[in-house]
Design an enzyme around this catalytic site. Structure first.
Site, PDB file in Angstrom:
ATOM      1  N   SER A   1       0.817  -1.204   0.000  1.00  0.00           N
ATOM      2  CA  SER A   1       0.000   0.000   0.000  1.00  0.00           C
ATOM      3  C   SER A   1       0.851   1.255   0.000  1.00  0.00           C
ATOM      4  O   SER A   1       1.811   1.374   0.763  1.00  0.00           O
ATOM      5  CB  SER A   1      -0.927   0.016   1.225  1.00  0.00           C
ATOM      6  OG  SER A   1      -1.545   1.270   1.390  1.00  0.00           O
ATOM      7  N   LYS A   2       0.470   2.196  -0.859  1.00  0.00           N
ATOM      8  CA  LYS A   2       1.140   3.491  -0.895  1.00  0.00           C
ATOM      9  C   LYS A   2       0.969   4.217   0.436  1.00  0.00           C
ATOM     10  O   LYS A   2       1.877   4.882   0.927  1.00  0.00           O
ATOM     11  CB  LYS A   2       0.541   4.318  -2.044  1.00  0.00           C
ATOM     12  CG  LYS A   2       1.127   5.700  -2.201  1.00  0.00           C
ATOM     13  CD  LYS A   2       0.664   6.349  -3.498  1.00  0.00           C
ATOM     14  CE  LYS A   2      -0.818   6.542  -3.569  1.00  0.00           C
ATOM     15  NZ  LYS A   2      -1.239   7.236  -4.798  1.00  0.00           N
ATOM     16  N   ARG A   3      -0.207   4.049   1.051  1.00  0.00           N
ATOM     17  CA  ARG A   3      -0.474   4.735   2.317  1.00  0.00           C
ATOM     18  C   ARG A   3       0.410   4.223   3.444  1.00  0.00           C
ATOM     19  O   ARG A   3       0.661   4.919   4.424  1.00  0.00           O
ATOM     20  CB  ARG A   3      -1.952   4.570   2.698  1.00  0.00           C
ATOM     21  CG  ARG A   3      -2.903   5.284   1.742  1.00  0.00           C
ATOM     22  CD  ARG A   3      -4.349   5.098   2.142  1.00  0.00           C
ATOM     23  NE  ARG A   3      -5.239   5.713   1.178  1.00  0.00           N
ATOM     24  CZ  ARG A   3      -6.566   5.676   1.261  1.00  0.00           C
ATOM     25  NH1 ARG A   3      -7.136   5.042   2.268  1.00  0.00           N
ATOM     26  NH2 ARG A   3      -7.309   6.268   0.348  1.00  0.00           N
TER      27      ARG A   3
ATOM     28  N   GLY B   1       3.462   3.455   3.021  1.00  0.00           N
ATOM     29  CA  GLY B   1       4.840   3.811   2.703  1.00  0.00           C
ATOM     30  C   GLY B   1       5.583   2.797   1.862  1.00  0.00           C
ATOM     31  O   GLY B   1       6.810   2.863   1.766  1.00  0.00           O
TER      32      GLY B   1
END
Length: 479
Positions: A249-251, A253
């Site tokens: 997930s980009k969220r 990191g």
């Protein structure tokens, strides 16, 4: 036969994470394999999540990765605009049509009432209150300028079914789908509405997206059916996991395409690896160029199982691409990383690059492979000990003075000449080649592991520095 048209529809909310790039790649590969078109559309109606510069990142990432779209905001096409914020009037028109068809309704409930529908856990569900307003009541509120949204009218009973080319038959009970907002009070659409309108008007034949949309698709189909439109073919993709329990997930990191490139992973390797996250070619070949991926991609190779992002596998692929590069290609990519090394400028650049090309998988590893060259100092004599080479400090004491004489006598101080001289020295001393080469390399580098052998290290250091280090090493042994 209808032309295949696929689309990639990202939101400009920051760097492009791996899952998004895989969706784009599969859409591109499928369209190319079928002789169709691949379209880029920007879904930018959520102004709260919009990130300045993110649109350019989308353009740059796709082009950098070789995923070239046939139509899009910056290249044009017959179905534009390709930016949702520029299509507001289109959404308003179709939202009103959907109300007339009974597939949606005006909702005038204010925030206080909406909040009152939530339970103690903050979970709420709209109760269709405004669906039961009379036509006259709706008209009066509209005339009075009462703020409203347009909600989807989802049946209270029954279920919606469709066939997905990866997951097979999917059925969702309508009781599990809320009457979601289609058009917000500011006149902008939600994703749930805009993607249906845009996919139809842009002639999208195959919708490729993540499996998190499997349960949402029946509500999209309700809109297709209400308008009397043909549903697209659905291809939902399994999630990409960082491990058995967490999604990539980009969220959280996790690495984006830009992050991986910045670390020095080879771009072709990144695309190659991403293609294998959820897809297996018939040939089981793992290393494939983008052109080869276009030729080999097929839906039959897609699977339902979550794909684990295995960075060691990506590192291996990156290393394979590096090994196949010409010295010129490698040098152009590696130089910015080499310049961060303590060794840069102190040694011949081409020799440094030649030494590490077959010994690194990721370009950011280059400084760590070479910094030791400028960190030479006092070291423990135990480094000479190696059971396999049958070497120890006493062995080194016998070999190093003779190695210094040998180096002094070498006329052409290059790898081949130095190696031949050291092998001859071993014969003259009645030693194994490995003993001599091991002791000399330790003396020259003060490291157990180096990116090259004794003769390579000597050539790189040059005759003067090599002799100086052999002398230092002998003085350390004498203490």
């Amino acid at each position: 036969m209808k032309e295949v048209r696929t689309r990639f529809a990202p939101s400009p909310t920051g760097y492009m994470h791996i899952g998004n790039l895989r969706t784009a790649l599969y859409g591109y590969l499928y369209a190319k394999k079928q002789g169709g078109k691949f379209i880029l559309r920007l879904e930018d109606t959520d102004s709260k999540r919009y990130v300045d510069g993110a649109v350019q990142i989308i353009y740059d990432t796709l082009k950098d990765a070789g995923i070239l779209y046939d139509e899009g905001p910056d290249v044009g096409g017959a179905y534009g605009p390709y930016v949702q914020s520029e299509r507001a009037s289109i959404y308003r028109e179709y939202a009103q049509k959907l109300v007339e068809l009974g597939g949606a309704y005006y909702c005038f409930c204010d925030a206080v009432r909406i909040e009152s529908l939530k339970d103690e856990n903050g979970v709420g569900r709209y109760d269709k209150h405004c669906l039961h307003l009379s036509a006259q009541e709706v008209a009066e509120k509209l005339a009075a300028g009462v703020p409203y949204v347009i909600r989807q009218n989802v049946p209270e009973t029954g279920s919606g079914s469709y066939d997905d080319l990866v997951y097979g038959r999917v059925t969702v009970d309508y009781k599990d789908i809320e009457d979601g907002v289609l058009l917000k009070s500011d006149g902008m659409p939600t994703y749930n509405f805009a993607n249906v309108i845009d996919d139809h008007l842009m002639g999208i034949t195959h919708v490729i997206r993540g499996s998190e949309y499997l349960s949402s698709t029946p509500k999209y189909n309700l809109m297709y059916d209400a308008f009397g439109w043909e549903r697209p073919v659905y291809i939902h993709l399994p999630p990409i996991m960082k491990n058995a329990h967490e999604k990539l997930s980009k969220r959280n990191g996790d690495a984006s395409y830009q992050d991986l490139v910045a670390k020095g992973y080879i771009k072709q390797a990144i695309i190659n690896y991403i293609a294998l996250l959820g897809w297996s070619p018939k040939s089981n070949t793992e290393k494939m160029s983008l052109r080869e991926l276009e030729e080999n991609f097929s839906l039959a190779g897609l699977n339902k199982s979550p794909a684990i992002f295995d960075e060691p596998k990506l590192r291996w692929l990156s290393g394979e691409y590096i090994k196949e590069m010409s010295e010129e290609e490698f040098g152009a990519l590696a130089l910015p990383f080499l310049q961060k090394s303590k060794a840069y400028g102190a040694y011949d650049t081409q020799k440094l690059l030649r030494m590490v090309q077959t010994r690194v998988d990721v370009l950011e590893d280059i400084p760590a492979k070479l910094d030791f060259l400028e960190e030479y100092g006092r070291f423990d004599a135990a480094l000479y000990s190696n059971k396999k080479m049958k070497s120890d400090a006493e062995t080194a004491k016998a070999i190093l003075p003779e190695a210094a004489k040998t180096f002094a006598a070498v006329q052409t101080f290059d790898n081949a000449s130095i190696y031949a001289a050291l092998v001859e020295l071993a014969q003259n001393l009645g030693r194994k080649n490995g003993q001599v080469l091991w002791c000399v390399r330790i003396a020259l580098t003060a490291r157990e592991n180096t990116p090259g052998g004794a003769s390579e290290m000597a050539e790189l250091l040059g005759k003067e520095r090599s002799l100086a280090r052999l002398a230092q090493a002998q003085s350390f042994l004498a203490e």
